[in-house]
Write a protein that holds these residues in place. Structure first.
Motif, short mmCIF file in Angstrom:
data_model
loop_
_atom_site.label_atom_id
_atom_site.label_comp_id
_atom_site.label_asym_id
_atom_site.label_seq_id
_atom_site.Cartn_x
_atom_site.Cartn_y
_atom_site.Cartn_z
N MET A 74 0.85 -1.19 0.00
CA MET A 74 0.00 0.00 0.00
C MET A 74 0.89 1.25 0.00
O MET A 74 1.79 1.38 0.83
N PHE A 75 0.67 2.18 -0.95
CA PHE A 75 1.49 3.38 -1.07
C PHE A 75 0.78 4.52 -0.34
O PHE A 75 -0.07 5.20 -0.89
N GLN A 76 1.12 4.71 0.95
CA GLN A 76 0.48 5.75 1.73
C GLN A 76 1.51 6.81 2.08
O GLN A 76 2.57 6.50 2.62
N HIS A 77 1.18 8.06 1.77
CA HIS A 77 2.13 9.14 1.99
C HIS A 77 1.38 10.37 2.46
O HIS A 77 0.34 10.73 1.88
N GLU A 78 1.86 11.00 3.51
CA GLU A 78 1.23 12.21 4.04
C GLU A 78 1.73 13.40 3.24
O GLU A 78 2.91 13.76 3.31
N THR A 79 0.85 14.02 2.46
CA THR A 79 1.25 15.11 1.58
C THR A 79 1.55 16.38 2.39
O THR A 79 0.76 16.78 3.25
N VAL A 80 2.69 17.00 2.10
CA VAL A 80 3.14 18.18 2.85
C VAL A 80 2.65 19.45 2.16
O VAL A 80 2.69 19.56 0.93
N LEU A 81 2.21 20.42 2.95
CA LEU A 81 1.77 21.74 2.44
C LEU A 81 0.80 21.58 1.26
O LEU A 81 0.89 22.30 0.26
N LYS A 82 -0.12 20.64 1.39
CA LYS A 82 -1.00 20.29 0.26
C LYS A 82 -1.86 21.48 -0.18
O LYS A 82 -1.83 21.89 -1.34
N HIS A 83 -2.60 22.03 0.76
CA HIS A 83 -3.53 23.11 0.39
C HIS A 83 -2.78 24.39 0.01
O HIS A 83 -3.16 25.08 -0.94
N GLU A 84 -1.68 24.68 0.71
CA GLU A 84 -0.92 25.90 0.43
C GLU A 84 -0.32 25.84 -0.99
O GLU A 84 -0.33 26.84 -1.72
N ALA A 85 0.21 24.69 -1.37
CA ALA A 85 0.85 24.56 -2.68
C ALA A 85 -0.18 24.64 -3.81
O ALA A 85 0.03 25.34 -4.81
N VAL A 86 -1.29 23.94 -3.66
CA VAL A 86 -2.30 23.93 -4.72
C VAL A 86 -2.98 25.31 -4.82
O VAL A 86 -3.22 25.81 -5.91
N GLU A 87 -3.24 25.93 -3.68
CA GLU A 87 -3.80 27.29 -3.69
C GLU A 87 -2.83 28.24 -4.40
O GLU A 87 -3.24 29.12 -5.17
N GLY A 88 -1.53 28.04 -4.18
CA GLY A 88 -0.51 28.89 -4.80
C GLY A 88 -0.48 28.76 -6.31
O GLY A 88 -0.03 29.67 -7.01
N LEU A 89 -0.92 27.63 -6.84
CA LEU A 89 -0.93 27.45 -8.30
C LEU A 89 -2.07 28.22 -8.97
O LEU A 89 -2.09 28.38 -10.18
N ASN A 90 -3.04 28.67 -8.16
CA ASN A 90 -4.14 29.47 -8.70
C ASN A 90 -4.84 28.71 -9.85
O ASN A 90 -4.97 29.21 -10.97
N VAL A 91 -5.28 27.51 -9.56
CA VAL A 91 -5.79 26.59 -10.59
C VAL A 91 -7.04 27.12 -11.29
O VAL A 91 -8.00 27.53 -10.63
N ARG A 92 -7.03 27.10 -12.62
CA ARG A 92 -8.20 27.45 -13.44
C ARG A 92 -8.88 26.15 -13.87
O ARG A 92 -8.19 25.17 -14.21
N PRO A 93 -10.21 26.11 -13.91
CA PRO A 93 -10.91 24.85 -14.21
C PRO A 93 -10.53 24.22 -15.55
O PRO A 93 -10.58 23.00 -15.71
N ASP A 94 -10.16 25.06 -16.54
CA ASP A 94 -9.84 24.51 -17.87
C ASP A 94 -8.33 24.50 -18.15
O ASP A 94 -7.90 24.36 -19.29
N GLY A 95 -7.52 24.65 -17.11
CA GLY A 95 -6.07 24.74 -17.29
C GLY A 95 -5.38 23.39 -17.38
O GLY A 95 -6.00 22.33 -17.23
N VAL A 96 -4.07 23.46 -17.66
CA VAL A 96 -3.23 22.26 -17.72
C VAL A 96 -2.17 22.38 -16.64
O VAL A 96 -1.42 23.36 -16.61
N TYR A 97 -2.09 21.38 -15.77
CA TYR A 97 -1.20 21.44 -14.61
C TYR A 97 -0.35 20.17 -14.54
O TYR A 97 -0.82 19.07 -14.86
N VAL A 98 0.90 20.36 -14.09
CA VAL A 98 1.84 19.24 -14.02
C VAL A 98 2.32 19.08 -12.59
O VAL A 98 2.80 20.04 -11.97
#
Length: 310
Positions: A1-25
């Motif tokens: 089982m690959f279980q990993h506690e993601t660090v700064l998850k919300h801060e990092a994704v919020e920082g990307l300013n995600v657009r609904p139709d965008g392309v993210y890597v």
């Protein structure tokens, strides 16, 4: 089982300013914690691309992202091939790129991967299990001076020369085969008073050897440049580092790309014509909260920096 506690998850994704139709890597897919949250911000016209070298991580991510509503591409590769990966998908530019440079918990916890001094296992430390260079080769064949250099530079180990000498003395008798053997050699090389405080005496040396085995700093430096080149105007790059050298590379790259004129100050007019490429969003890095560190002690050294393409 690959279980990993993601660090700064919300801060990092919020920082990307995600657009609904965008392309993210997500260049470091791991347990897909960041990728899943990015995907939840995307609509049917959006795309998320996850890159990882580890088959177990890719398999776990496939399951975790099975029900998201956007397009998903999971790629087995090293992020230093970012430009090539985007080209293979018919993409020149994207809207956001994330790097989380921490080692996934399953890699540390799975003893046979040879990353941890807590488990006795063959010396390996490869992020990509098919890569040619292993920790065994580094420890048993690299010159003493080169071992001392990586222990000092990548591990910031003040007893680097003593440890390198001790490793070479041991391998003259017989090859060093396991993490347990190496941890004991490192412990013996460090004076007893210095071992009584601080983290495990092998921690810095194991980190240094892992960085060397996977050429982590050069790969990151190259990938970060490719990421900046590959962003659309207004697109963002977010980087989570866990090591002072990684953070320095990120900070200096962002600062260099933010500069305007680089002419000598006594020039009457600008002749270089340099224009800024990035706007740094985080003048100081974002750090994990006390609550996050309490729940996940591996987050304690994380730093998040974000910049936007102009």
């Amino acid at each position: 089982m690959f279980q990993h506690e993601t660090v700064l998850k919300h801060e990092a994704v919020e920082g990307l300013n995600v657009r609904p139709d965008g392309v993210y890597v997500d260049c470091t897919l791991g347990g897909a914690g960041h990728t899943r949250l990015i995907a939840e911000h995307l609509g049917p016209a959006g795309t998320v691309i996850g890159i990882d070298q580890d088959d177990a991580a890719l398999q776990a991510a496939h399951e975790r992202l099975r029900d998201v509503g956007c397009r998903v591409h999971l790629i087995k590769s090293n992020f230093r091939r970012l430009k090539e990966i985007l080209a293979s998908l018919g993409l020149e530019r994207v809207d956001g790129i994330l790097f989380d440079l921490g080692v996934s918990s399953p890699q540390l916890d799975k003893g046979e991967r040879g990353f941890s001094y807590h488990h006795d296992a063959p010396l390996d430390m490869r992020m990509d299990p098919e890569a040619p260079l292993t920790a065994r080769e580094v420890v048993n064949t690299w010159p003493e001076a080169e071992l001392a250099r990586i222990l000092s530079q990548y591990g910031e180990e003040r007893f680097a020369r003593r440890i390198a000498r001790m490793i070479v003395n041991h391998r003259r008798v017989s090859p060093i085969e396991t993490t347990g053997e190496l941890a004991d050699i490192i412990k013996d090389a460090i004076p007893a008073p210095a071992r009584r405080t601080g983290p495990h005496p092998a921690r810095r040396s194991f980190q240094a050897i892992r960085i060397a085995v996977n050429d982590e700093l050069n790969a990151f430096q190259s990938a970060l440049q490719q990421a900046i080149d590959g962003l659309n105007p207004g697109g963002r790059v977010a980087v989570i580092t866990f090591h002072s050298l990684e953070d320095r590379i990120c900070k200096r790259t962002f600062q260099e790309k933010e500069k305007r004129c680089v002419c000598p100050p006594d020039f009457p007019v600008c002749v270089c014509g340099q224009q800024p490429v990035l706007r740094v969003i985080t003048k100081k890095p974002i750090l994990p909260s006390e609550e996050e560190i309490r729940e996940n002690p591996r987050a304690r050294s994380a730093k998040l920096r974000i910049a936007e393409k102009l």
